[in-house]
Design a protein around this motif. Structure first.
Motif, PDB file in Angstrom:
ATOM      1  N   THR A 226      -6.703  -0.608  -1.367  1.00 34.62           N
ATOM      2  CA  THR A 226      -6.154  -1.816  -0.731  1.00 34.62           C
ATOM      3  C   THR A 226      -7.215  -2.482   0.144  1.00 34.62           C
ATOM      4  O   THR A 226      -7.395  -3.718   0.094  1.00 34.62           O
ATOM      5  CB  THR A 226      -4.924  -1.450   0.115  1.00 34.62           C
TER       6      THR A 226
ATOM      7  N   SER B 255      -4.979   5.178  -2.010  1.00 36.38           N
ATOM      8  CA  SER B 255      -4.370   3.845  -2.152  1.00 36.38           C
ATOM      9  C   SER B 255      -4.804   2.925  -1.024  1.00 36.38           C
ATOM     10  O   SER B 255      -5.018   1.724  -1.240  1.00 36.38           O
ATOM     11  CB  SER B 255      -2.843   3.958  -2.185  1.00 36.38           C
TER      12      SER B 255
ATOM     13  N   CYS C  18       0.856  -1.190   0.000  1.00 28.60           N
ATOM     14  CA  CYS C  18       0.000   0.000   0.000  1.00 28.60           C
ATOM     15  C   CYS C  18       0.891   1.238   0.000  1.00 28.60           C
ATOM     16  O   CYS C  18       1.858   1.313   0.764  1.00 28.60           O
ATOM     17  CB  CYS C  18      -0.903  -0.008   1.238  1.00 28.60           C
ATOM     18  N   GLU C  19       0.556   2.203  -0.853  1.00 30.40           N
ATOM     19  CA  GLU C  19       1.372   3.414  -0.955  1.00 30.40           C
ATOM     20  C   GLU C  19       1.198   4.333   0.240  1.00 30.40           C
ATOM     21  O   GLU C  19       2.051   5.171   0.514  1.00 30.40           O
ATOM     22  CB  GLU C  19       1.037   4.169  -2.242  1.00 30.40           C
TER      23      GLU C  19
END
Length: 341
Positions: free
Chosen positions: A229, A225, A219-220
């Protein structure tokens, strides 16, 4: 500016005697050394790095290499860097901080220049390409991190595999059977960052041993994001009730998204984070966390590099040291018994 000659006059000795006392090239009497030390203290004399390097073949500088990638949690890196600086000063050393990600070229430049007596590397990768440079230059070095092959090195690190295992055990003991591990962005795993991969591996091994169903999703860390996720996790495993988060940036978004989806923490979903205590305490509910000492990492790394510097100065082969700091589980309000389905 106070000069070496000023110190010599104040101590009643020759300039060469002061030089020998600073460099250690020749033995001098204890009485004379004490007079010189008193003169240095009285006058506030500070020999510059270049003079020390010429006189004693030491610069009394340690290079600390801290590549500040965008995905790393900078407060933790800086806390360790400060601990290195404080510990180095206790040994009479200054720290040269290198924050650019110059890779092997940057390490080569510092090691070959003689500017630093030793090097401490942070953000160590499992297959770190800076390590062969240290071997080739015979540079006294310590690593804050653990590569796949630590031979010929001194290393200190958190026991990240044990941290991952602690997370799996805690949720399993609470009755959770479907668990998701939300990790760092994919770039961290592509560069084989040791702290990320070792945590996931420790979690995976223990989860398998405990008979848990689990997912690992990079996950960023942004809200968008993290939302993506979480949506993928719940689409793949709708019965997921336990979440382990190693990406510090994703913690806040995850808690908000769980609330928005109608899941109350910890009644409907438990969240445990691999993060510093200060960060865990900032969230609501306060996070159950697995953490480890940061100041001690810097202190041990300095002790390790100083031991290697001393061994080489004495013509001896430095001893390799490996120190893994055990993690600590702190239970707070974000984890509880698994809900009945």
């Amino acid at each position: 500016m106070v000069t070496l000659a000023d110190v010599a006059r104040h101590a009643g000795v020759s300039s060469s005697t002061v030089s020998y006392a600073l460099s250690g090239k020749r033995s001098i009497s204890r009485e004379t050394r004490l007079r010189i030390e008193r003169a240095i203290t009285d006058l506030g004399y500070h020999p510059n790095a270049g003079a020390r390097a010429l006189a004693g073949k030491r610069s009394h500088i340690i290079a600390l290499v801290v590549p500040l990638h965008t995905e790393v949690y900078v407060p933790t890196m800086m806390e360790i860097a400060i601990a290195v600086t404080v510990a180095a000063r206790e040994h009479g050393y200054d720290v040269l901080l290198l924050t650019n990600d110059e890779g092997p070229d940057g390490v080569q430049r510092v090691a070959a220049s003689g500017l630093a007596d030793g090097v401490i590397l942070m953000d160590v990768r499992l297959d770190d390409d800076r390590i062969p440079v240290l071997h080739a230059q015979r540079t006294p070095a310590a690593l804050i991190g653990l590569p796949d092959d630590p031979g010929g090195l001194s290393c200190v690190d958190h026991d990240f595999a044990a941290a991952g295992a602690l997370c799996a055990d805690h949720l399993a003991d609470l009755g959770h059977r479907d668990i998701a591990f939300i990790g760092y962005g994919s770039a961290v795993y592509r560069r084989h960052a040791g702290y990320a991969e070792r945590t996931v591996n420790g979690f995976r091994d223990r989860a398998q041993h405990r008979g848990l169903r689990f997912l690992h999703r990079p996950c960023e860390g942004s809200y968008e994001s993290t939302a993506g996720t979480l949506a993928r996790i719940l689409a793949d495993r709708p019965d997921t009730t336990g979440f382990v988060v190693q990406n510090e940036a994703a913690i806040g978004p995850l808690l908000s998204l769980l609330r928005a989806s109608g899941r109350t923490v910890p009644e409907d979903a438990s969240v445990i984070a691999v993060c510093p205590d200060q960060l865990a305490e900032q969230h609501s509910p306060r996070l159950t966390s697995v953490t480890g000492p940061k100041k001690e990492l810097g202190q041990v790394a300095v002790e390790q590099v100083m031991a290697r510097i001393a061994a080489l100065a004495a013509g001896a082969e430095p001893e390799d040291e490996l120190a893994l700091m055990p993690p600590e589980l702190v239970v707070r309000e974000s984890t509880g018994p698994a809900p009945h389905r």
